[in-house]
Design a protein around this motif. Structure first.
Motif, PDB file in Angstrom:
ATOM      1  N   VAL A  41      -3.151  -6.135  -0.701  1.00 46.43           N
ATOM      2  CA  VAL A  41      -4.036  -7.013   0.067  1.00 46.43           C
ATOM      3  C   VAL A  41      -3.552  -7.214   1.495  1.00 46.43           C
ATOM      4  O   VAL A  41      -4.284  -6.965   2.460  1.00 46.43           O
ATOM      5  N   ILE A  42      -2.314  -7.681   1.672  1.00 47.33           N
ATOM      6  CA  ILE A  42      -1.813  -7.988   3.019  1.00 47.33           C
ATOM      7  C   ILE A  42      -1.732  -6.732   3.893  1.00 47.33           C
ATOM      8  O   ILE A  42      -2.165  -6.765   5.048  1.00 47.33           O
ATOM      9  N   PRO A  43      -1.198  -5.603   3.383  1.00 45.59           N
ATOM     10  CA  PRO A  43      -1.211  -4.389   4.218  1.00 45.59           C
ATOM     11  C   PRO A  43      -2.611  -3.966   4.642  1.00 45.59           C
ATOM     12  O   PRO A  43      -2.820  -3.529   5.777  1.00 45.59           O
TER      13      PRO A  43
ATOM     14  N   CYS B  24      -0.990   3.961   9.685  1.00 40.21           N
ATOM     15  CA  CYS B  24      -0.637   3.048   8.586  1.00 40.21           C
ATOM     16  C   CYS B  24      -1.878   2.668   7.782  1.00 40.21           C
ATOM     17  O   CYS B  24      -1.830   2.591   6.543  1.00 40.21           O
ATOM     18  N   ALA B  25      -2.989   2.426   8.489  1.00 43.33           N
ATOM     19  CA  ALA B  25      -4.236   2.067   7.797  1.00 43.33           C
ATOM     20  C   ALA B  25      -4.681   3.196   6.880  1.00 43.33           C
ATOM     21  O   ALA B  25      -5.080   2.951   5.732  1.00 43.33           O
ATOM     22  N   GLU B  26      -4.602   4.429   7.363  1.00 46.51           N
ATOM     23  CA  GLU B  26      -5.006   5.572   6.535  1.00 46.51           C
ATOM     24  C   GLU B  26      -4.090   5.723   5.321  1.00 46.51           C
ATOM     25  O   GLU B  26      -4.535   6.067   4.220  1.00 46.51           O
ATOM     26  N   ILE B  27      -2.794   5.456   5.530  1.00 50.59           N
ATOM     27  CA  ILE B  27      -1.844   5.509   4.422  1.00 50.59           C
ATOM     28  C   ILE B  27      -2.189   4.451   3.369  1.00 50.59           C
ATOM     29  O   ILE B  27      -2.205   4.728   2.168  1.00 50.59           O
ATOM     30  N   ILE B  28      -2.491   3.248   3.848  1.00 51.66           N
ATOM     31  CA  ILE B  28      -2.847   2.157   2.928  1.00 51.66           C
ATOM     32  C   ILE B  28      -4.134   2.486   2.180  1.00 51.66           C
ATOM     33  O   ILE B  28      -4.256   2.229   0.973  1.00 51.66           O
ATOM     34  N   TYR B  29      -5.120   3.086   2.892  1.00 52.27           N
ATOM     35  CA  TYR B  29      -6.375   3.460   2.224  1.00 52.27           C
ATOM     36  C   TYR B  29      -6.119   4.493   1.123  1.00 52.27           C
ATOM     37  O   TYR B  29      -6.772   4.485   0.078  1.00 52.27           O
ATOM     38  N   LYS B  30      -5.158   5.383   1.376  1.00 47.09           N
ATOM     39  CA  LYS B  30      -4.786   6.371   0.349  1.00 47.09           C
ATOM     40  C   LYS B  30      -4.177   5.667  -0.865  1.00 47.09           C
ATOM     41  O   LYS B  30      -4.510   5.983  -2.014  1.00 47.09           O
ATOM     42  N   ILE B  31      -3.299   4.682  -0.597  1.00 44.09           N
ATOM     43  CA  ILE B  31      -2.704   3.915  -1.693  1.00 44.09           C
ATOM     44  C   ILE B  31      -3.786   3.147  -2.450  1.00 44.09           C
ATOM     45  O   ILE B  31      -3.750   3.054  -3.684  1.00 44.09           O
TER      46      ILE B  31
ATOM     47  N   ARG C 142      -6.836   4.051  -2.869  1.00 45.29           N
ATOM     48  CA  ARG C 142      -7.526   5.013  -3.740  1.00 45.29           C
ATOM     49  C   ARG C 142      -6.705   5.305  -4.989  1.00 45.29           C
ATOM     50  O   ARG C 142      -7.251   5.473  -6.080  1.00 45.29           O
ATOM     51  N   TRP C 143      -5.377   5.370  -4.839  1.00 40.34           N
ATOM     52  CA  TRP C 143      -4.507   5.579  -6.000  1.00 40.34           C
ATOM     53  C   TRP C 143      -4.601   4.391  -6.961  1.00 40.34           C
ATOM     54  O   TRP C 143      -4.675   4.571  -8.189  1.00 40.34           O
ATOM     55  N   VAL C 144      -4.563   3.181  -6.396  1.00 42.48           N
ATOM     56  CA  VAL C 144      -4.665   1.978  -7.227  1.00 42.48           C
ATOM     57  C   VAL C 144      -5.999   1.965  -7.968  1.00 42.48           C
ATOM     58  O   VAL C 144      -6.065   1.622  -9.157  1.00 42.48           O
ATOM     59  N   LEU C 145      -7.067   2.371  -7.275  1.00 40.60           N
ATOM     60  CA  LEU C 145      -8.382   2.386  -7.905  1.00 40.60           C
ATOM     61  C   LEU C 145      -8.463   3.423  -9.027  1.00 40.60           C
ATOM     62  O   LEU C 145      -9.277   3.277  -9.952  1.00 40.60           O
ATOM     63  N   GLU C 146      -7.628   4.460  -8.965  1.00 42.28           N
ATOM     64  CA  GLU C 146      -7.594   5.431 -10.066  1.00 42.28           C
ATOM     65  C   GLU C 146      -7.097   4.771 -11.357  1.00 42.28           C
ATOM     66  O   GLU C 146      -7.449   5.183 -12.460  1.00 42.28           O
ATOM     67  N   TYR C 147      -6.270   3.739 -11.180  1.00 43.13           N
ATOM     68  CA  TYR C 147      -5.768   2.998 -12.347  1.00 43.13           C
ATOM     69  C   TYR C 147      -6.755   1.914 -12.786  1.00 43.13           C
ATOM     70  O   TYR C 147      -6.634   1.362 -13.874  1.00 43.13           O
ATOM     71  N   ALA C 148      -7.751   1.627 -11.927  1.00 40.06           N
ATOM     72  CA  ALA C 148      -8.693   0.531 -12.187  1.00 40.06           C
ATOM     73  C   ALA C 148      -9.347   0.587 -13.565  1.00 40.06           C
ATOM     74  O   ALA C 148      -9.457  -0.453 -14.229  1.00 40.06           O
TER      75      ALA C 148
ATOM     76  N   GLY D 206     -15.068   0.344   5.730  1.00 35.42           N
ATOM     77  CA  GLY D 206     -16.386   0.756   5.240  1.00 35.42           C
ATOM     78  C   GLY D 206     -16.296   1.856   4.213  1.00 35.42           C
ATOM     79  O   GLY D 206     -16.917   2.910   4.362  1.00 35.42           O
ATOM     80  N   VAL D 207     -15.519   1.618   3.161  1.00 35.81           N
ATOM     81  CA  VAL D 207     -15.327   2.612   2.103  1.00 35.81           C
ATOM     82  C   VAL D 207     -15.643   1.960   0.763  1.00 35.81           C
ATOM     83  O   VAL D 207     -15.603   0.731   0.636  1.00 35.81           O
ATOM     84  N   PRO D 208     -15.973   2.743  -0.282  1.00 32.76           N
ATOM     85  CA  PRO D 208     -16.311   2.162  -1.571  1.00 32.76           C
ATOM     86  C   PRO D 208     -15.217   1.257  -2.121  1.00 32.76           C
ATOM     87  O   PRO D 208     -14.038   1.609  -2.086  1.00 32.76           O
ATOM     88  N   GLY D 209     -15.612   0.077  -2.600  1.00 31.18           N
ATOM     89  CA  GLY D 209     -14.671  -0.825  -3.268  1.00 31.18           C
ATOM     90  C   GLY D 209     -13.866  -1.728  -2.360  1.00 31.18           C
ATOM     91  O   GLY D 209     -13.116  -2.578  -2.841  1.00 31.18           O
TER      92      GLY D 209
END
Length: 428
Positions: free
Chosen positions: A56-58, A189-196, A198-204, A354-357
């Motif tokens: 959240v904070i990142p 950093c923002a792009e890196i966080i967005y990648k993370i 997406r990884w977290v959402l794979e576990y969703a 502006g990305v899904p989720g």
């Protein structure tokens, strides 16, 4: 071994929306059938909640800095000021409408998550409105980040981003280059966080399955009603926002309401299906030029800006879902807390990717702003949040469609004010 790899490959290549919905359905079924025998899945829900809180904070810091710094001062003339005012005003009305319909329809009534998990939920103690407004300004921004104090973080990162925007526009090459380096760092950093993310959402799907299991094991079949209620409440609020808020603005601008929506339908439908304002941007720009007759000099600035900071659908979603959580957990939200939700949601819209989720992640931030406890998957708020996440894709479709509709409406209004629109194109 090969079979295991095949299953993993099938899991990751299948549609995430479908997987989350399957997780929701299977979690509900298993919770109903096995009841307290399925409670061993709780640690998997704990892990999902911790992963969400981790990002959240990142997400807030990097997104807000990049979003604010992307508004170039050289473009913030008459056009920039007008579109910013319209964007922020419509976002404020949006979250107020969400809260209104949340209070009216009371989604979440009928279940009592406050009596399960870690114990009975209590009303959240909140500071007065004056203290809330004063506390927006942090005495130590780094301490605010460490403590997860959302409004002070938003305030400081917005100031940082705006200052960075001015330095990027400096005539001094040394300052300009230094500012670009800082901007590129945060952008990376923002792009890196967005990648993370997406990884977290794979576990969703797994996390949703575990959390929903707990809800239905404790609450039984009566938990289905509130899920349908929150979905219906959101879509009613979205429709009212289009008809009332956008209708009034379009009326003032002398745009034919039905014609405007008809001409914009390609972008609206694309947004509904893709659930991404940024991904829909090329279609939105094409609609602005070829269907609405808006000058490229206007839409090339206002639409990318809107995809970054204008999130009316997401703002409504925050208002409705906050009330769902409050009713589902038996917590009372005071007027001051609801005003805090409006302030937080409007400011957060500047940093909502502006990305899904993305809206579901920002909901965590808004929950934190009014003191809702998300300490573990056993907390009532975490269980209510899990229920929302289970149907979030359905909610995301509607809110993204409204986001894009708002971008086009604001852009057309500003273009009309600046005499940069060919009305004959729209009337064709």
């Amino acid at each position: 071994m090969e079979k295991r790899k095949s299953l993993l490959r099938m899991y990751f290549k299948s549609n995430l929306l479908l997987r989350i919905l399957i997780g929701l359905v299977l979690g509900a079924i298993c919770g109903l059938i096995f009841a307290d025998k399925i409670m061993w899945v709780k640690p998997f829900g704990d892990l999902f909640v911790r992963l969400l809180k981790m990002i959240v904070i990142p997400v807030v810091v990097t997104s807000l800095v990049v979003g604010s710094a992307s508004i170039h001062p050289s473009k913030l003339g008459k056009v920039g000021v007008k579109v910013l005012i319209i964007y922020l005003l419509t976002s404020g009305f949006a979250v107020a409408i969400g809260l209104f319909f949340g209070n009216l329809f009371k989604p979440g009534k009928g279940i009592d998550l406050g009596s399960i998990g870690d114990g009975v939920a209590k009303s959240v103690e909140a500071p007065s409105l004056v203290d809330t407004l004063l506390n927006i300004v942090p005495t130590n921004p780094f301490q605010a980040i460490m403590n997860g104090e959302i409004l002070p973080i938003i305030f400081f990162t917005m100031l940082f981003g705006i200052a960075l925007a001015y330095l990027r526009d400096s005539n001094d090459n040394r300052i300009k280059n230094a500012a670009e380096t800082v901007f590129n760092f945060f952008d990376g950093c923002a792009e890196i966080i967005y990648k993370i993310v997406r990884w977290v959402l794979e576990y969703a799907p797994i996390g949703v399955f575990a959390l929903i299991c707990v809800v239905f094991a404790e609450q039984g079949a009566k938990a289905f009603g509130p899920l349908a209620s929150v979905t219906a409440t959101l879509y009613v609020a979205l429709i009212v926002h289009i008809i009332v808020v956008y209708g009034i603005i379009l009326k003032i601008g002398k745009f034919p309401f039905v014609k405007f929506l008809s001409k914009s339908k390609e972008a609206i439908i694309t947004a509904f299906v893709t659930r991404s304002s940024s991904g829909t941007l090329p279609v939105t720009m094409n609609v602005a030029e070829n269907q609405l007759g808006i000058s490229k000099g206007i839409y090339s600035f206002t639409l990318p800006l809107g995809a970054t900071i204008n999130m009316d659908g997401t703002a409504i979603y925050q208002g409705v879902c906050i009330m769902f959580v409050a009713f589902a957990t038996g917590m009372d939200l005071t007027l001051a807390q609801q005003i805090t939700v409006i302030i937080t949601a409007v400011l957060a819209s500047i940093g909502t990717a502006g990305v899904p989720g993305a809206g579901a992640i920002m909901l965590l931030m808004v929950l934190n702003s009014v003191g809702f406890d998300l300490s573990s998957s056993s907390s009532p708020v975490a269980l209510a949040y899990a229920m929302i996440l289970g149907v979030d894709a359905l909610l995301d479709m509607g809110r993204t469609a409204l986001n894009v509709t708002g971008d086009l409406m604001c852009t057309a209004t500003v273009a009309k004010l600046e005499n940069e629109i060919d009305m004959k194109v729209m009337e064709r």
